[in-house]
Design a protein around this motif. Structure first.
Motif, short mmCIF file in Angstrom:
data_model
loop_
_atom_site.label_atom_id
_atom_site.label_comp_id
_atom_site.label_asym_id
_atom_site.label_seq_id
_atom_site.Cartn_x
_atom_site.Cartn_y
_atom_site.Cartn_z
N UNK C 44 64.59 -3.84 -22.40
CA UNK C 44 63.75 -2.90 -21.67
C UNK C 44 62.28 -3.36 -21.74
N UNK C 45 61.87 -3.72 -22.96
CA UNK C 45 60.47 -4.13 -23.16
C UNK C 45 60.11 -5.35 -22.29
N UNK C 46 60.99 -6.36 -22.36
CA UNK C 46 60.71 -7.60 -21.61
C UNK C 46 60.64 -7.34 -20.11
N UNK C 47 61.53 -6.46 -19.64
CA UNK C 47 61.53 -6.21 -18.19
C UNK C 47 60.23 -5.54 -17.77
N UNK C 48 59.80 -4.55 -18.52
CA UNK C 48 58.54 -3.87 -18.18
C UNK C 48 57.38 -4.87 -18.29
N UNK C 49 57.45 -5.71 -19.29
CA UNK C 49 56.41 -6.71 -19.51
C UNK C 49 56.32 -7.68 -18.32
N UNK C 50 57.48 -7.95 -17.69
CA UNK C 50 57.50 -8.93 -16.60
C UNK C 50 57.05 -8.34 -15.26
N UNK C 51 56.90 -7.02 -15.18
CA UNK C 51 56.57 -6.41 -13.89
C UNK C 51 55.11 -6.66 -13.52
N UNK C 52 54.86 -6.98 -12.25
CA UNK C 52 53.46 -7.14 -11.84
C UNK C 52 52.72 -5.79 -11.81
N UNK C 53 51.42 -5.85 -11.88
CA UNK C 53 50.61 -4.63 -11.88
C UNK C 53 50.92 -3.76 -10.66
N UNK C 54 50.82 -2.48 -10.81
CA UNK C 54 51.03 -1.48 -9.76
C UNK C 54 52.48 -1.42 -9.26
N UNK C 55 53.39 -2.06 -9.99
CA UNK C 55 54.81 -1.88 -9.65
C UNK C 55 55.19 -0.44 -9.98
N UNK C 56 56.27 0.03 -9.34
CA UNK C 56 56.66 1.42 -9.54
C UNK C 56 57.77 1.52 -10.58
N UNK C 57 57.51 2.27 -11.64
CA UNK C 57 58.56 2.50 -12.64
C UNK C 57 58.92 3.98 -12.60
N UNK C 58 60.23 4.24 -12.51
CA UNK C 58 60.69 5.62 -12.50
C UNK C 58 61.21 5.96 -13.89
N UNK C 59 60.68 7.02 -14.48
CA UNK C 59 61.12 7.43 -15.81
C UNK C 59 61.76 8.80 -15.70
N UNK C 60 63.07 8.84 -15.93
CA UNK C 60 63.77 10.11 -15.85
C UNK C 60 63.99 10.64 -17.26
N UNK C 61 63.30 11.73 -17.57
CA UNK C 61 63.36 12.28 -18.93
C UNK C 61 64.48 13.32 -18.99
#
Lengths: 216, 462, 280
Positions: C44-61
């Motif tokens: 999970x960490x590496x994938x978020x780390x690899x995303x370019x700035x202003x990419x959209x991440x959806x977090x479902x709590x």
């Protein structure tokens, strides 16, 4: 009447079952739209079903209070809690906070629901310990294998365990990744086949006891 | 000779940087097929030198060496065999571009996919929507099965989808092409037209459909067989204990508690739990034992009310049926758990049944039940809660045994046949797994390539 | 009644006291043992780390206050990471009872990172329907959530620019305590609308999600408090989870000791029974 109670539900089940089984294979927007509409219908029906549930709840507890059954005081607490929460919920328009300021509903949520739910979940830790002490015994070879695996995984999942037995972390990862995953897949295959078979029986009206009826 | 040909053509190649800037300033001169050949003639160098190069070039053409010279090493060429078409098997608003691998597909070369309105004749008017290393985006790397592949495995493929700066509309034509970049150079492929359209069948899933139909066929065949002859059913101790549990509750004059799990009626495990409830209710009616069924879902409650009513009718005891034996508590996980724990402690049921799906509440329910001394029978497909059920319940139906329960309790041919069908399905899956393991091992041991073809086949068909 | 027999029938409240002490004492006097990072959490960490700035991440709590101790630190760590990477965060919940908590947590971490609601993040809130909401979002996000939790229309918010449905989400992470949760997001979301998915869950549920992880259906898994502690270590912002690991360590060791003792007494009893059997 018999048609409405017996054949009609079976017919609806068959038609909708086949349509939505087929929907999975049709990527056209019309098919997606059909699915969206159906899910919205489900949401609406679910909303009405809640009325059914709340009515049942009110009736059961009203009867308890009327008959002064053992523990009828709890039923009074239920009535007070439910009506009180509904009242503050309406008052606060269902919002826990408005522009960062907590509402009365938010107070109920933060200072009653959150700690109560947290307490219930926290009990789990105590129950796990007591259940493990009471039942986790090496009564047979299989139980012994299970016991050893459980101890390794429990050690390997916490820093203290890894500190005391450094290899426990790697072994527990292996147990989770290989043994655990493969066994769970086996269970999943069985469960999925069972679910598909049950779905076939329901769609084609072979299994109908869920409608509350026996044989024709 | 080769380096000479490269030098001859190099002048006409447009620098990637220059070309891109030119595009932005609407000055970009995109390559035209014929001019690739004529390019050397309009060099800025000295006329004598040009003449010399022209003579050499004509000589080379006459000698039939142009193809080999043109495709020389280190030479940048336009992407070949570019195809653009509507993405098959999708819901529309998507185009696919395929092109053949180039001789210079190296880590330092890159491809660009360009998109623009229909009728565009100038690459400068197209927008670059993707850029990636030349050795990536190969057909073989895509997840699709072989029967829907639109190009050779070593070809490149890019799927243009809506979002991220792209807005394709179904039925509207677009201009699509591919450009290749290396260092300072850039070559643009032919401009192609394609229009996205939605499809009515996803052929990628045809394997799923066929396997489901085969399995359905097996189930119905087995049901037909079961109607003609007896089918052996192995003992399920948990279900043998149902009678014992109900008998014990009757002797003690205590109620029976039956839970249908956390899910609603759309979940097969809840349906299975409801079906078993029918059998249990029939027995409690016969023994005249009180039945308590608290619910988390109102629709499940309504369905279970009907099932219980029918069971009491079938047992010939309709007068004993109580409408409020099935009652709703709440859909909230731990509020429900607290309420059911309260019922266990106050009413002290002699037997607790936990059927269906469960989450963290499982242990809270079963441990409380165990503390009251009740006989406990669980049946769940929630594999993550199995350890808790196994530890705290007297009997546990694991996974599909929950679905088999109604067959075991009723012994009806339809139910028994379904079980046989499931077993045949499992045998088929196990056979494929065994063959796959054998082939994979053979492939590694003998270093042969042929097992991989079969493994790929299984992988796609799965 | 022999000693072993008495010990096996010990009042369970004594066990409860042992567990309570093992939880409380390390919280009061933390040791701070080092935490080893697992591949699942790194996924999970590496994938978020690899995303370019202003990419959209959806977090479902997808959890309620009951699972707060385990999933809240996970959510905080992921949000801190996403905001640090300057990603656009679209948060939501499929659990109605988790709505208030999710809003509070998102606002807190966003304020701490200096992010603006509507521009850098949005909280869509909760919509009825459970898994049906995922399907609706896959079709049209604005139809599923016409307004956000603060009743502002979702259409036109800068944070959702270029996002029309789940197909436009670069990465989705579901932190689930049950159903609907990680599995529902795979079945009704990723499988249909093709986006990358990561998961987080309670410690009890984690072993059940390993098949999804191994088959690549999710690209990473944050399991329980341990997972949260690993994530906090990865982003270099140690918080509640790291602090709780000492308590968890002590509790695990206590349970192991209890299981060992119960088996010791069990075998003593069995040996006694055998000896008595052979004598008679």
């Amino acid at each position: 009447m018999i048609f409405l109670r017996r054949q009609m539900p079976l017919l609806i089940t068959m038609i909708t079952g086949l349509i939505f089984a087929g929907q999975y294979y049709v990527p056209h927007p019309a098919s997606e739209q059909l699915l969206t509409s159906a899910t919205k219908w489900l949401q609406i029906i679910g909303g009405f079903a809640l009325v059914l549930g709340v009515t049942s709840l009110f009736q059961v507890h009203a009867a308890k209070i009327r008959r002064k059954e053992a523990g009828w005081g709890y039923s009074m607490v239920l009535y007070a809690g439910m009506l009180g929460t509904m009242a503050v919920g309406w008052w606060a328009n269902g919002k826990e906070s408005v522009e960062g300021v907590s509402t009365a509903f938010g107070w109920v949520y933060n200072f009653m629901m959150v700690p109560l739910q947290g307490t219930m979940f926290a009990i789990l830790a105590f129950f796990i310990a007591s259940a493990a002490y009471r039942s986790f015994r090496a009564r047979s070879r299989e139980a012994a294998v299970l016991l050893i695996a459980a101890v390794i995984v429990m050690m390997g999942r916490v820093p203290l365990g890894e500190y005391l037995v450094p290899i426990s972390g790697d072994i527990s990862q292996w147990i989770l990744n290989v043994l655990n995953a493969s066994v769970r897949r086996a269970i999943l295959i069985g469960v999925s086949l069972g679910a598909v078979a049950l779905s076939f029986k329901i769609i084609f009206g072979v299994e109908r006891s869920y409608l509350g009826g026996g044989k024709e | 000779m080769r380096s000479l040909a490269a030098a001859l053509l190099a002048e006409r190649r447009v620098s990637a940087r220059r070309g891109w800037e030119g595009e932005n300033r609407e000055l970009f001169e995109h390559p035209v097929e014929m001019n690739v050949v004529m390019g050397p003639m309009i060099s800025n160098r000295g006329r004598r030198w040009d003449l010399f190069r022209l003579v050499i070039f004509i000589y080379a053409c006459l000698a039939g060496l142009v193809p080999s010279l043109g495709w020389a090493e280190g030479m940048l060429l336009r992407p070949a065999n570019v195809q653009a078409f509507d993405t098959p098997n999708d819901g529309g608003e998507s185009l696919t571009v395929n092109w053949a691998p180039g001789p210079l597909d190296s880590p330092d070369a890159r491809y660009q996919v360009l998109l623009g309105d229909a009728g565009a004749t100038d690459a400068a008017s197209l927008k670059v929507i993707a850029e990636f290393p030349a050795q990536t985006r190969l057909v073989k790397d895509l997840k699709g099965p072989w029967w829907t592949r639109t190009a050779e495995r070593n070809w490149h493929q890019f799927v243009i989808r809506n979002g991220k700066g792209v807005a394709l509309k179904d039925g509207t034509a677009y201009t699509v092409t591919v450009a290749v970049l290396k260092g300072e150079e850039r070559m643009v492929g032919p401009l192609l037209q394609a229009a996205p359209t939605p499809n009515w069948f996803n052929w990628n899933l045809v394997n799923n459909l066929v396997l489901t139909l085969i399995f359905g066929g097996v189930v119905f065949f087995s049901i037909a067989q079961a109607k003609r002859r007896d089918i052996f059913l192995r003992r399920i101790p948990g279900l043998d204990a149902v009678d014992e549990a109900i008998g014990r509750a009757t002797e003690l004059g205590k109620p029976i508690l039956y839970l249908t799990g956390a899910h609603d009626m759309s979940d097969p495990s809840t349906i299975a739990a409801a079906v078993i409830l029918g059998r249990v209710a029939k027995k409690t009616a016969a023994y005249e034992t009180e039945l308590l069924v608290p619910h988390r879902d109102p629709i499940t409650m309504a369905v279970c009310q009907e099932i219980t009513k029918q069971a009491y009718l079938e047992a010939g005891k309709p007068d004993l049926f109580k409408e409020d034996s099935n009652f709703f508590i709440t859909s909230d996980q731990f509020s429900y758990t607290a309420a059911v724990d309260g019922i266990m402690l106050r009413k002290q049921p002699a037997a607790n049944f936990f059927m269906g799906s469960y989450f963290a509440e499982a242990l809270l329910l079963t441990e409380t039940g165990a503390s009251t001394g009740a006989i406990q029978i669980a049946g769940t497909d929630s594999d993550h809660q199995l350890p808790f059920f196994v530890t705290t319940c007297d009997y546990t139906l694991i996974g599909e045994e929950l679905y088999a329960a109604s067959a075991y309790l009723s012994r009806e041919p339809v139910q028994l046949g379904t079980l046989r069908g499931q077993d045949i399905g499992k045998a088929m899956i196990l056979s494929v797994i065994a063959i796959g393991i054998l082939l994979a091992t053979l492939g590694v041991a003998t270093q042969a390539a042929w097992p991989q073809y079969f493994l790929d086949f299984f992988k796609d068909v799965k | 009644m022999s000693f072993a027999e008495r010990m096996l029938k010990i009042d369970r409240r004594i066990i409860f006291v042992v567990i309570a002490l093992c939880t409380l004492l390390p919280l009061l006097y933390p040791v701070g043992l080092p935490i080893k990072i697992s591949q699942e959490v790194r996924g999970v960490y590496d994938h978020i780390e690899s995303l370019p700035e202003r990419s959209v991440i959806l977090l479902s709590l997808d959890f309620d206050p009951a699972s707060k101790p385990e999933l809240y630190p996970q959510a905080v760590a992921i949000l801190r990471h996403a905001f640090k990477k300057n990603l656009r965060v679209v948060a939501m919940t499929l659990w109605v009872s988790g709505t208030g908590m999710a809003d509070e947590l998102l606002t807190k971490v966003a304020n701490e990172s200096g992010k603006q609601r509507g521009a850098d993040y949005v909280f869509l809130g909760w919509s009825p329907g459970g898994t049906a909401v995922i399907i609706n979002m896959g079709q049209d996000l604005y139809n599923a959530f016409p307004s956000d939790y603060g009743s502002k229309p979702t259409k036109g918010q800068p944070v959702l620019e270029g996002v029309n449905s789940l197909k436009d989400v670069t990465y989705a992470v579901s932190l689930g305590a049950g159903n609907p949760g990680v599995e529902a997001w795979y079945v009704f979301g990723k499988d249909k609308y093709k986006f990358e998915l990561g998961g987080g869950c309670t410690g009890v549920m984690a072993p059940g999600l390993y098949p999804l992880l191994r088959s690549g259906q999710i690209n990473g898994l944050i399991g329980g408090l341990r997972g949260a502690a690993e994530y906090e270590s990865l982003i270099g912002q140690k918080g509640r989870a790291v602090a709780g690991m000492d308590a968890q360590s002590a509790t695990h060791v206590a349970i192991i000791v209890l299981v060992a003792l119960c088996n010791m007494f069990y075998f003593t009893l069995r040996r006694q029974a055998r000896q008595q059997g052979s004598q008679s």
